[in-house]
Scaffold this motif. Structure first.
Motif, PDB file in Angstrom:
ATOM      1  N   ASN A 197      -0.238   1.164  -9.163  1.00 30.98           N
ATOM      2  CA  ASN A 197      -1.666   1.100  -9.458  1.00 30.98           C
ATOM      3  C   ASN A 197      -2.312   2.428  -9.064  1.00 30.98           C
ATOM      4  OD1 ASN A 197      -3.673  -1.049 -10.408  1.00 30.98           O
ATOM      5  ND2 ASN A 197      -4.769  -0.062  -8.726  1.00 30.98           N
ATOM      6  N   TYR A 198      -2.602   3.254 -10.053  1.00 37.23           N
ATOM      7  CA  TYR A 198      -3.105   4.606  -9.832  1.00 37.23           C
ATOM      8  C   TYR A 198      -4.617   4.662 -10.027  1.00 37.23           C
ATOM      9  CZ  TYR A 198      -2.582   4.343 -14.928  1.00 37.23           C
ATOM     10  OH  TYR A 198      -2.646   3.943 -16.238  1.00 37.23           O
ATOM     11  N   ARG A 199      -5.217   5.774  -9.635  1.00 35.72           N
ATOM     12  CA  ARG A 199      -6.663   5.956  -9.784  1.00 35.72           C
ATOM     13  C   ARG A 199      -7.039   6.160 -11.259  1.00 35.72           C
ATOM     14  NH1 ARG A 199      -7.490  10.934  -5.982  1.00 35.72           N
ATOM     15  NH2 ARG A 199      -5.357  11.286  -6.725  1.00 35.72           N
ATOM     16  N   ASP A 210      -0.953  10.752  -8.368  1.00 42.77           N
ATOM     17  CA  ASP A 210      -0.629   9.452  -7.782  1.00 42.77           C
ATOM     18  C   ASP A 210       0.806   9.054  -8.094  1.00 42.77           C
ATOM     19  OD1 ASP A 210      -3.235   9.516  -6.961  1.00 42.77           O
ATOM     20  OD2 ASP A 210      -3.932   7.933  -8.308  1.00 42.77           O
ATOM     21  N   GLY A 211       1.263   9.400  -9.297  1.00 46.31           N
ATOM     22  CA  GLY A 211       2.646   9.108  -9.663  1.00 46.31           C
ATOM     23  C   GLY A 211       3.632   9.864  -8.796  1.00 46.31           C
ATOM     24  N   PRO A 257      -5.795  15.625 -13.287  1.00 46.56           N
ATOM     25  CA  PRO A 257      -4.451  15.070 -13.095  1.00 46.56           C
ATOM     26  C   PRO A 257      -4.327  14.017 -11.996  1.00 46.56           C
ATOM     27  CG  PRO A 257      -4.612  17.127 -11.902  1.00 46.56           C
ATOM     28  CD  PRO A 257      -5.966  16.910 -12.548  1.00 46.56           C
ATOM     29  N   ALA A 258      -5.400  13.304 -11.649  1.00 46.82           N
ATOM     30  CA  ALA A 258      -5.326  12.349 -10.543  1.00 46.82           C
ATOM     31  C   ALA A 258      -4.198  11.338 -10.740  1.00 46.82           C
ATOM     32  CB  ALA A 258      -6.661  11.624 -10.394  1.00 46.82           C
ATOM     33  N   ALA A 259      -4.059  10.798 -11.957  1.00 43.16           N
ATOM     34  CA  ALA A 259      -3.011   9.797 -12.208  1.00 43.16           C
ATOM     35  C   ALA A 259      -1.619  10.397 -12.030  1.00 43.16           C
ATOM     36  CB  ALA A 259      -3.160   9.226 -13.617  1.00 43.16           C
ATOM     37  N   TYR A 260      -1.446  11.665 -12.440  1.00 41.26           N
ATOM     38  CA  TYR A 260      -0.154  12.328 -12.253  1.00 41.26           C
ATOM     39  C   TYR A 260       0.111  12.571 -10.766  1.00 41.26           C
ATOM     40  CZ  TYR A 260      -1.187  13.498 -17.171  1.00 41.26           C
ATOM     41  OH  TYR A 260      -1.518  13.449 -18.495  1.00 41.26           O
ATOM     42  N   VAL A 305       0.852  -1.190   0.000  1.00 41.98           N
ATOM     43  CA  VAL A 305       0.000   0.000   0.000  1.00 41.98           C
ATOM     44  C   VAL A 305       0.891   1.245   0.000  1.00 41.98           C
ATOM     45  CG1 VAL A 305      -1.673   1.352   1.313  1.00 41.98           C
ATOM     46  CG2 VAL A 305      -1.892  -1.141   1.186  1.00 41.98           C
ATOM     47  N   VAL A 306       0.643   2.133  -0.936  1.00 47.21           N
ATOM     48  CA  VAL A 306       1.375   3.404  -1.006  1.00 47.21           C
ATOM     49  C   VAL A 306       0.621   4.497  -0.268  1.00 47.21           C
ATOM     50  CG1 VAL A 306       2.209   5.208  -2.583  1.00 47.21           C
ATOM     51  CG2 VAL A 306       2.535   2.786  -3.157  1.00 47.21           C
ATOM     52  N   ASP A 307      -0.706   4.560  -0.472  1.00 48.26           N
ATOM     53  CA  ASP A 307      -1.533   5.564   0.201  1.00 48.26           C
ATOM     54  C   ASP A 307      -2.912   4.961   0.451  1.00 48.26           C
ATOM     55  OD1 ASP A 307      -1.711   8.809   0.671  1.00 48.26           O
ATOM     56  OD2 ASP A 307      -3.628   7.933   0.061  1.00 48.26           O
TER      57      ASP A 307
END
Length: 346
Positions: free
Chosen positions: A126-128, A141-142, A136-139, A65-67
């Motif tokens: 594994n991003y949203r 998350d990165g 920019p949710a995926a960015y 788990v990252v977040d």
């Protein structure tokens, strides 16, 4: 350090009561269906698998788990035998920002083999997904994944056995399709600082290069390959699907010349000020994105960037993960060898 089990409970499911959601506003057949009321269905077209691997691969994998608040997690791949510390490859999966998972069987297989072939540790993020979480949710998350890595690097020697094998000063960002777009836009964000500020913010992580596999870019003006390249009915990316992904992923009211979609459009990032490290771009000959990817490479060259590119003959978008043909398997091995040389040559 928390771990996460990934299995059927995290698989992409079809809602049992799909008939109750009314009008469908967007759809890519077999991949995603979006209803007017906001409900989203994603058929499980590719199975999600646990981190288990065949022993003969010589790679150990697990999920972390990252977040926990945004449910960002990552799957790690570490070769069992290593001489000295290994490079770190942070990888983002494809799927038009709208589908896909680090637990998809095709990515699990490809990245396990890549870790063994290139002798590197891989963190598959594994991003949203959009449209529930548009860019920019995926960015975001990165960037969050990189900051999590920074904390792991600072705590080497604690309870993190893999960190003792990892060379955090030899890190690469990589991804395919939308994942390549994410890797590129993460760099654009980091470079919005001056070089000194970005490097300081990342320490002790040191980014050495970026690997973009069939990067998913777009634009309002069609390229020749988008207009004229004849696609197989089984192609993983059609022009209609590409347009739908961008409508679902981009902020409301924008078009495909948004900087996140088209890095060469007016008002996008200044490539001359971007990326002082080597860039590798993998292009597929039968991909509708071929011309757009070649234009991107040419623009990097004109901006005096250290860029090398490879055109994989006779194969299409996503061949390395989704095609089982003999030609695709041969080209996938070629790609892995090219990535290995890129990583080891820096």
């Amino acid at each position: 350090m928390a771990t996460v089990k990934v299995g059927s409970n995290l698989s992409l499911q079809i809602g049992k009561d799909c008939h109750q959601h009314g009008v469908v506003t967007e759809e890519i057949d077999g991949l995603i269906k979006v209803y007017k009321d906001g409900h989203v269905e994603r058929p499980q077209i590719v199975p999600c698998v646990t981190s288990a691997l065949a022993p003969e691969l010589g790679v150990t994998s697990w999920d972390i788990v990252v977040d926990k608040f945004t449910n960002i997690w990552a799957r790690f791949y570490v070769p069992n035998k290593c001489h000295g510390k290994l490079p770190l490859l942070v990888y983002f999966h494809g799927g038009g920002f709208c589908v896909g998972s680090a637990a998809w069987s095709c990515y699990h297989d490809f990245l396990a083999r890549l870790a063994a072939k290139a002798s590197c540790i891989i963190m598959s993020v594994n991003y949203r997904l959009a449209p529930e979480n548009p860019l920019p949710a995926a960015y975001d998350d990165g960037i969050k994944a990189l900051m999590w890595l920074k904390q792991q690097a600072l705590s080497v020697g604690a309870d993190n056995r893999w960190t003792t094998q990892c060379n955090f000063s030899n890190m690469f960002l990589a991804g395919d399709s939308a994942g390549a777009n994410i890797a590129f836009n993460i760099i654009a964000r980091l470079d919005s600082f001056n070089a000194g500020q970005a490097a300081a913010a990342m320490k002790p992580l040191t980014l050495k290069g970026i690997i973009l596999i069939q990067p998913f870019f777009g634009g309002e003006t069609r390229t020749n390959s988008e207009k004229y390249l004849v696609q197989s009915p089984r192609s993983t990316l059609s022009l209609a699907a590409s347009d739908t992904y961008w409508r679902l992923a981009l902020p409301s009211g924008t078009n495909r010349d948004h900087p996140w979609c088209n890095p060469l459009a007016k008002g996008s990032v200044n490539l001359e000020d971007l990326m002082t490290f080597p860039i590798m771009v993998c292009i597929s000959e039968m991909d509708i994105l071929k011309n757009r990817n070649l234009e991107f490479v040419d623009s990097l060259g004109r901006a005096d960037k250290r860029v090398e590119h490879f055109v994989h003959k006779g194969v299409g978008h996503g061949f390395q993960i989704l095609s089982k043909s003999q030609l695709s398997q041969t080209r996938a091995l070629e790609m892995m060898s090219q990535i290995k040389r890129f990583i080891s040559g820096i």
